[in-house]
Design a protein around this motif. Sequence first.
Motif, mmCIF file in Angstrom:
data_model
loop_
_atom_site.group_PDB
_atom_site.id
_atom_site.type_symbol
_atom_site.label_atom_id
_atom_site.label_comp_id
_atom_site.label_asym_id
_atom_site.label_seq_id
_atom_site.Cartn_x
_atom_site.Cartn_y
_atom_site.Cartn_z
ATOM 1 N N TYR A 1 0.635 -67.491 64.961
ATOM 2 C CA TYR A 1 -0.275 -68.289 65.788
ATOM 3 C C TYR A 1 -0.402 -69.717 65.233
ATOM 4 O O TYR A 1 -0.244 -69.955 64.027
ATOM 5 N N VAL A 2 -0.765 -70.643 66.112
ATOM 6 C CA VAL A 2 -0.985 -72.026 65.695
ATOM 7 C C VAL A 2 -2.110 -72.107 64.662
ATOM 8 O O VAL A 2 -2.008 -72.795 63.653
ATOM 9 N N GLY A 3 -3.179 -71.391 64.910
ATOM 10 C CA GLY A 3 -4.317 -71.417 63.992
ATOM 11 C C GLY A 3 -3.960 -70.912 62.612
ATOM 12 O O GLY A 3 -4.465 -71.413 61.595
ATOM 13 N N ASP A 4 -3.083 -69.911 62.551
ATOM 14 C CA ASP A 4 -2.688 -69.352 61.255
ATOM 15 C C ASP A 4 -1.963 -70.395 60.400
ATOM 16 O O ASP A 4 -2.022 -70.345 59.169
ATOM 17 N N GLN A 5 -1.253 -71.322 61.051
ATOM 18 C CA GLN A 5 -0.546 -72.356 60.298
ATOM 19 C C GLN A 5 -1.543 -73.278 59.584
ATOM 20 O O GLN A 5 -1.294 -73.725 58.459
ATOM 21 N N ILE A 6 -2.665 -73.534 60.223
ATOM 22 C CA ILE A 6 -3.701 -74.367 59.595
ATOM 23 C C ILE A 6 -4.387 -73.584 58.485
ATOM 24 O O ILE A 6 -4.643 -74.116 57.398
ATOM 25 N N VAL A 7 -4.673 -72.313 58.741
ATOM 26 C CA VAL A 7 -5.312 -71.454 57.742
ATOM 27 C C VAL A 7 -4.452 -71.377 56.479
ATOM 28 O O VAL A 7 -4.961 -71.442 55.352
ATOM 29 N N GLU A 8 -3.142 -71.244 56.653
ATOM 30 C CA GLU A 8 -2.235 -71.127 55.511
ATOM 31 C C GLU A 8 -2.343 -72.344 54.589
ATOM 32 O O GLU A 8 -2.411 -72.211 53.363
ATOM 33 N N ILE A 10 -4.894 -74.396 54.244
ATOM 34 C CA ILE A 10 -6.205 -74.409 53.595
ATOM 35 C C ILE A 10 -6.257 -73.416 52.440
ATOM 36 O O ILE A 10 -6.732 -73.737 51.341
ATOM 37 N N LYS A 11 -5.741 -72.216 52.646
ATOM 38 C CA LYS A 11 -5.795 -71.181 51.607
ATOM 39 C C LYS A 11 -4.909 -71.523 50.407
ATOM 40 O O LYS A 11 -5.221 -71.153 49.275
ATOM 41 N N ILE A 12 -3.797 -72.221 50.652
ATOM 42 C CA ILE A 12 -2.913 -72.613 49.550
ATOM 43 C C ILE A 12 -3.600 -73.614 48.628
ATOM 44 O O ILE A 12 -3.462 -73.547 47.400
ATOM 45 N N HIS A 13 -4.353 -74.525 49.223
ATOM 46 C CA HIS A 13 -4.920 -75.634 48.449
ATOM 47 C C HIS A 13 -6.377 -75.437 48.039
ATOM 48 O O HIS A 13 -6.866 -76.151 47.158
ATOM 49 N N GLU A 14 -7.070 -74.508 48.653
ATOM 50 C CA GLU A 14 -8.482 -74.329 48.326
ATOM 51 C C GLU A 14 -8.795 -72.846 48.099
ATOM 52 O O GLU A 14 -8.268 -71.974 48.787
ATOM 53 N N ASN A 15 -9.658 -72.591 47.165
ATOM 54 C CA ASN A 15 -10.040 -71.229 46.818
ATOM 55 C C ASN A 15 -11.211 -70.762 47.690
ATOM 56 O O ASN A 15 -12.368 -70.721 47.261
ATOM 57 N N ILE A 16 -10.900 -70.416 48.932
ATOM 58 C CA ILE A 16 -11.926 -69.939 49.851
ATOM 59 C C ILE A 16 -11.427 -68.667 50.539
ATOM 60 O O ILE A 16 -10.229 -68.371 50.529
ATOM 61 N N SER A 17 -12.345 -67.940 51.152
ATOM 62 C CA SER A 17 -11.990 -66.672 51.796
ATOM 63 C C SER A 17 -11.231 -66.919 53.094
ATOM 64 O O SER A 17 -11.243 -68.029 53.644
ATOM 65 N N ALA A 18 -10.609 -65.855 53.590
ATOM 66 C CA ALA A 18 -9.850 -65.956 54.845
ATOM 67 C C ALA A 18 -10.772 -66.335 56.006
ATOM 68 O O ALA A 18 -10.403 -67.117 56.886
ATOM 69 N N ALA A 19 -11.996 -65.777 55.988
ATOM 70 C CA ALA A 19 -12.947 -66.070 57.059
ATOM 71 C C ALA A 19 -13.359 -67.542 57.051
ATOM 72 O O ALA A 19 -13.445 -68.183 58.101
ATOM 73 N N GLU A 20 -13.595 -68.060 55.847
ATOM 74 C CA GLU A 20 -13.969 -69.469 55.736
ATOM 75 C C GLU A 20 -12.817 -70.377 56.151
ATOM 76 O O GLU A 20 -13.017 -71.405 56.806
#
Length: 216
Positions: A1-8, A10-20
Amino acid sequence: YVGDQIVEVIKIHENISAAEAQKRACEMLEMVGIPASRFKEYPHQFSGGMKQRVVIAIALACRPDLIIADEPTTALDVTIQAQVLKMMKKLQESLGTAMMFITHDFGVVAEICSKCMVVYAGEIVESGTLEHIFENTGHPYTKGLFQSLPNLDEETDRLKPILGLMPNPMDLPSYCSFYDRCEVRCDACKEKNPELIEVEPGHLVRCVHAKKMGVE
């Protein structure tokens, strides 16, 4: 999904949960004018302009201090290009992010930039404010670029291109790289590669003829 590309990103660079991360991704989509409800859609479901907006959302997701945009509007038609540029300028102002545009389009430069650097054969040949570059052009290459653009205020049968080809970047001459294509070249141009000279406060030109060309 397009949204998953943005989530990926964020998660690589910041230590936050999947929901956040997902919440942040939705916020970024909304910020670039795409409804968060389109989070679970695929790239082929978006137009060219919308895809560019998603890429911008990815670039802004971790709130960078600097964004480097390399030809961000090349594949877009004029109308969509104007929309994307307007959005990027608005985001840059609201987020306080510095932005470096790499483009061959002086129209884009005039629309979104405050300062400009003209590069030839891998080095800066002229730099300054938009007024310096557009109104008091100092380098022959910069002048050649403007002369090769269509002008709605003048009637011409043909555009005036810059003759010749750029030198091999792997084998640049020891003198001015623009020498073979320059209309004002002289023997002094072959003595060494010119240094950047400040022809007026904040306006730098790499040319031995800069002062002779009316640059005050």
